[in-house]
Design an enzyme around this catalytic site. Structure first.
Site, PDB file in Angstrom:
ATOM      1  N   GLU A 288      35.243  41.147  27.084  1.00 36.23           N
ATOM      2  CA  GLU A 288      34.763  40.297  28.182  1.00 36.23           C
ATOM      3  C   GLU A 288      33.295  39.901  28.054  1.00 36.23           C
ATOM      4  O   GLU A 288      32.556  39.951  29.036  1.00 36.23           O
ATOM      5  CB  GLU A 288      34.999  41.040  29.499  1.00 36.23           C
ATOM      6  N   HIS A 312      42.901  39.122  32.194  1.00 40.36           N
ATOM      7  CA  HIS A 312      42.196  40.409  32.150  1.00 40.36           C
ATOM      8  C   HIS A 312      40.703  40.217  31.851  1.00 40.36           C
ATOM      9  O   HIS A 312      39.842  40.683  32.600  1.00 40.36           O
ATOM     10  CB  HIS A 312      42.849  41.321  31.104  1.00 40.36           C
ATOM     11  N   GLU A 313      40.414  39.516  30.774  1.00 41.83           N
ATOM     12  CA  GLU A 313      38.996  39.358  30.396  1.00 41.83           C
ATOM     13  C   GLU A 313      38.243  38.544  31.436  1.00 41.83           C
ATOM     14  O   GLU A 313      37.085  38.817  31.734  1.00 41.83           O
ATOM     15  CB  GLU A 313      38.872  38.734  28.995  1.00 41.83           C
ATOM     16  N   HIS A 316      37.184  40.606  34.378  1.00 45.65           N
ATOM     17  CA  HIS A 316      35.970  41.397  34.135  1.00 45.65           C
ATOM     18  C   HIS A 316      34.705  40.659  34.583  1.00 45.65           C
ATOM     19  O   HIS A 316      33.654  41.291  34.749  1.00 45.65           O
ATOM     20  CB  HIS A 316      35.826  41.721  32.645  1.00 45.65           C
ATOM     21  N   GLU A 335      37.891  49.116  34.008  1.00 48.46           N
ATOM     22  CA  GLU A 335      39.212  48.724  33.491  1.00 48.46           C
ATOM     23  C   GLU A 335      40.342  48.814  34.526  1.00 48.46           C
ATOM     24  O   GLU A 335      41.263  48.002  34.499  1.00 48.46           O
ATOM     25  CB  GLU A 335      39.559  49.537  32.241  1.00 48.46           C
ATOM     26  N   ASP A 392      34.742  56.161  23.483  1.00 51.95           N
ATOM     27  CA  ASP A 392      36.012  55.602  23.030  1.00 51.95           C
ATOM     28  C   ASP A 392      37.208  56.462  23.440  1.00 51.95           C
ATOM     29  O   ASP A 392      38.316  55.965  23.616  1.00 51.95           O
ATOM     30  CB  ASP A 392      35.987  55.559  21.502  1.00 51.95           C
ATOM     31  N   TYR A 400      43.031  52.255  32.618  1.00 54.03           N
ATOM     32  CA  TYR A 400      43.598  50.928  32.880  1.00 54.03           C
ATOM     33  C   TYR A 400      44.703  50.977  33.928  1.00 54.03           C
ATOM     34  O   TYR A 400      44.636  50.320  34.958  1.00 54.03           O
ATOM     35  CB  TYR A 400      44.180  50.330  31.589  1.00 54.03           C
TER      36      TYR A 400
HETATM   37  N1  BES Z   1      36.484  45.882  27.539  1.00 53.91           N
HETATM   38  C1  BES Z   1      37.766  46.037  26.954  1.00 53.91           C
HETATM   39  C2  BES Z   1      37.714  46.378  25.492  1.00 53.91           C
HETATM   40  C3  BES Z   1      36.937  47.633  25.163  1.00 53.91           C
HETATM   41  C4  BES Z   1      37.036  48.773  25.949  1.00 53.91           C
HETATM   42  C5  BES Z   1      36.144  47.672  24.057  1.00 53.91           C
HETATM   43  C6  BES Z   1      36.297  49.906  25.628  1.00 53.91           C
HETATM   44  C7  BES Z   1      35.408  48.799  23.735  1.00 53.91           C
HETATM   45  C8  BES Z   1      35.486  49.934  24.523  1.00 53.91           C
HETATM   46  C9  BES Z   1      38.633  44.802  27.159  1.00 53.91           C
HETATM   47  O1  BES Z   1      38.456  44.186  28.388  1.00 53.91           O
HETATM   48  C10 BES Z   1      40.060  45.236  27.135  1.00 53.91           C
HETATM   49  O2  BES Z   1      40.430  46.007  27.967  1.00 53.91           O
HETATM   50  N2  BES Z   1      40.838  44.745  26.190  1.00 53.91           N
HETATM   51  C11 BES Z   1      42.243  45.046  26.065  1.00 53.91           C
HETATM   52  C12 BES Z   1      43.068  43.908  26.562  1.00 53.91           C
HETATM   53  C13 BES Z   1      43.737  44.088  27.822  1.00 53.91           C
HETATM   54  C14 BES Z   1      44.643  42.931  28.183  1.00 53.91           C
HETATM   55  C15 BES Z   1      44.252  45.394  28.227  1.00 53.91           C
HETATM   56  C16 BES Z   1      42.579  45.205  24.605  1.00 53.91           C
HETATM   57  O3  BES Z   1      41.719  44.900  23.775  1.00 53.91           O
HETATM   58  O4  BES Z   1      43.671  45.624  24.290  1.00 53.91           O
HETATM   59 ZN    ZN Z   2      39.255  45.354  29.957  1.00 53.14          ZN
END
Ligand code: BES
Ligand code: ZN
Length: 621
Positions: A288, A312-313, A316, A335, A392, A400
């Site tokens: 995002e 989703h993005e 954010h 999330e 991480d 989520y």
């Molecule tokens: N912000 C996240 C990606 C992220 C989280 C990167 C933690 C680094 C550390 C992003 O918004 C996200 O949640 N992406 C998901 C997609 C979503 C539709 C669930 C993904 O990448 O799978």
């Molecule tokens: Zn996200």
């Protein structure tokens, strides 16, 4: 233990001092276990980057000028850095070389950069260069792009990787505005999480501004042979020229989503909303980055069936970018809220039956994750304690989907009308600030519970946030669409051949539910018949293919070997790679195949994905 107690006392005193200060409306920000910075003393308020991008050296070099607010008259500015070379530090307006030092290297966190500052210092200019293996940066050879002619660079700063390309206070509790001058090779376009160009400059020099204050994890840069196509008045799509048509067709509903989001929780505050579809090695589905979502090309299914990722993005832009988790322990505030909001956007744009399919799939994933982690595991709590661990590790279905279900539960208890006003006010009142889980609970108490003890009990807040496993107050989700699918699965289970199932009108989500409802492991005959009837191995839908390939590995269905190898080498999205490598790693033969594929694929993965797969295959870097 003693020093621990002392820390608590010192921190509490600092917090009391902060909260008593009448001059600050800023919320009490807890200590961030993943940052060396002490923003409660000196805080960076603006960043100016003046960088040159060298593809030959795989290096960014130049100057980061940090404007500071020295709140306590502290003698030092403390910053986060990792794997970078600091060349010189100058204090401004004194225009004096500063005394500075780099601390010892701490795994994950990198090195503390301490700069001695004067009481008069307003800015600190740091001349530096990044390392070729800076974890946030992925440098792609022309062969790894779709056009094959030009190299490509993109960043991924979340969670604590911004410090590998910008010396900064790298915690989500600190916000700054930024501006940048970025010099790239003249035939390439540069984009940031800021005001962006839509065409190439003749010289390769680009200037950017981000006037809304953001945390460092939202700093982003992409450089490559990139085209632009508008899809709405304030939205558009960037992608390599050979991908731009497909990408802009797929994402044509973006404006509709922005409107739906605004109707729910207030105006979009970032002016433009553009999306860049990156080369396939992008390790996430989406990121995002403000004003410019970064997205994987694996959402280009050709039928717009995977665009909830955009919802989703986009969501954010409220939950995360506007109201930000104070530390990574509060990650669910980013999330969980976003996943809830994503579902509401999809309900508004596609209807309730559609969004209930999405919700049902999320609940299934959540149940599987809780089963995998164990329902007494601390990692199944919404509020995490990631001190000493990689943030991480907090990225799971808990933040989520348990997070989103908690909000759905609250919505159902208080009623949608009251809930929507409540949530909109939460965003408004905390806009451009960081929040903790505890602040959210206090806000709930003040605005919704208002001392009603019976109601408080029904909301079950403590169990949802601070207890492991799934609470007894879990909402019930029923999808009529999926009942149809379940009926066909039952037919199949009682012996009906796949070709005789009634699947007319099934969409991507029906198929995903169908695949998840089948046993994990099938016989070869069953796999052959399913494949012959539905062509899963040839699926152009990444989500369907990913589930099917996992079954193929578990069932030792070797006819899918070619598709498996192409999928693992052709894209680098961690969500798809991790379960496939993990499934392969379960048998000695599978492990050998996984290692052979990985040897070829690893150089094309982003460090985020490579680190995860290294862990699964027991590789040392
Ligand atoms: N912000 C996240 C990606 C992220 C989280 C990167 C933690 C680094 C550390 C992003 O918004 C996200 O949640 N992406 C998901 C997609 C979503 C539709 C669930 C993904 O990448 O799978
Ligand atoms: Zn996200």
């Amino acid at each position: 233990m003693i020093s621990m107690n002392r820390t608590i006392v010192v921190v509490s005193l600092a917090l009391i001092a902060l909260s008593c200060s009448p001059s600050t409306r800023q919320a009490v920000v807890p200590r961030d276990p993943h940052s060396f910075a002490r923003p409660e003393e000196v805080v960076v308020t603006h960043l100016h980057l003046d960088l040159t991008v060298s593809f030959e050296r795989r290096q960014l070099s130049g100057t980061a000028t940090l404007t500071i607010d020295n709140k306590t008259g502290a003698p030092q500015l403390l910053l986060d850095t990792r794997d970078m070379t600091i060349e010189a530090v100058t204090l401004l307006p004194e225009d004096k070389a500063a005394t500075w030092s780099l601390g010892e290297t701490v795994p994950l966190l990198g090195q503390r950069l301490a700069v001695d500052i004067a009481p008069t210092t307003k800015q600190v200019a740091i001349r530096y260069a990044t390392s070729p293996n800076a974890a946030a940066l992925q440098w792609l050879e022309p062969a790894q792009t779709s056009g094959k002619k030009h190299p490509f660079l993109f960043t991924q700063s979340q969670a604590i990787l911004a410090r590998t390309w910008v010396p900064c206070q790298d915690g989500p509790g600190v916000r700054m505005t930024y501006s940048a001058r970025i010099q790239v090779p003249p035939d390439l376009l540069a984009l940031m999480s800021a005001s962006n160009p839509t065409v190439r400059s003749r010289t390769g020099l680009y200037e950017f501004r981000m006037d809304q204050p953001i945390p460092s994890y939202l700093l982003a840069l992409a450089v490559g042979d990139i085209a632009f196509k508008p899809v709405g008045a304030r939205s558009g799509v960037y992608a390599e020229p050979s991908v731009i048509e497909k990408a802009s067709w797929e994402l044509a509903d973006t404006e509709k989503m922005i409107e739906a989001a605004e109707k729910l929780y207030g105006p979009y505050r970032w002016e433009r909303y553009d999306i860049i579809v990156l080369p396939p090695s992008f390790p996430f589905g989406g990121m995002e980055n403000p004003r410019l979502t970064f997205a994987t090309p694996t959402i280009l299914a050709g039928d717009r069936s995977l665009v909830s990722l955009v919802a989703h993005e986009l969501a954010h832009s409220w939950s995360g970018n506007l109201v930000t988790n104070a530390t990574w322990n509060d990650f669910w505030l980013n999330e969980g809220f976003t996943t809830y909001f994503e579902n509401r956007i999809m309900e508004a744009t596609e209807g309730r039956p559609y969004s209930e399919m999405l919700a049902q799939l999320s609940l299934q994933d959540l149940r599987a994750t809780v089963a995998e982690l164990g329902d007494t595991s601390a990692m199944t709590k919404l509020k995490l304690d990631l001190e000493g661990r990689d943030p991480d590790e907090g990225v799971s279905d808990i933040a989520y989907n348990k997070g989103a279900l908690f909000l759905r539960h609250l919505e159902e208890k208080v009623g949608r009308e009251v809930w929507d006003i409540f949530l909109r006010n939460w965003f408004d009142e905390h806009a451009f600030r960081s929040s903790t889980t505890e602040e959210f609970v206090t806000y709930l108490q003040k605005k919704l519970i208002k001392g009603n003890q019976k109601f408080e009990k029904e909301l079950d807040i403590h169990a949802w946030i601070y207890e492991s496993g799934l609470p007894t107050t879990l909402p019930v989700i029923t999808s009529e669409e999926f009942k149809r699918v379940d009926g066909e699965v039952d037919q199949w289970k009682s012996g009906a051949p796949p070709k005789q199932l009634s699947v007319t009108g099934w969409t991507t989500h029906h198929w995903l539910h169908f695949l998840k409802a089948l046993p994990d492991q099938l016989t070869i005959q069953q796999m052959v018949a399913l494949d012959a009837a539905f062509g899963f191995t040839r699926s152009g839908n990444s989500e369907i293919l990913a589930l099917w390939l996992q079954k193929a590995v578990a069932s030792d269905y070797r006819k899918a070997d070619g598709a498996l190898e192409s999928f693992l080498t052709g894209q680098g999205r961690r969500k798809f790679l991790r379960p496939l490598y993990a499934e392969l790693a379960k048998t000695p033969d599978g492990m050998a195949r996984a290692k052979a594929i990985y040897a070829k694929a690893r150089p094309s993965y982003h460090s985020v994905s490579a680190n995860t797969i290294d862990g699964i295959l027991g590789e040392s870097k």
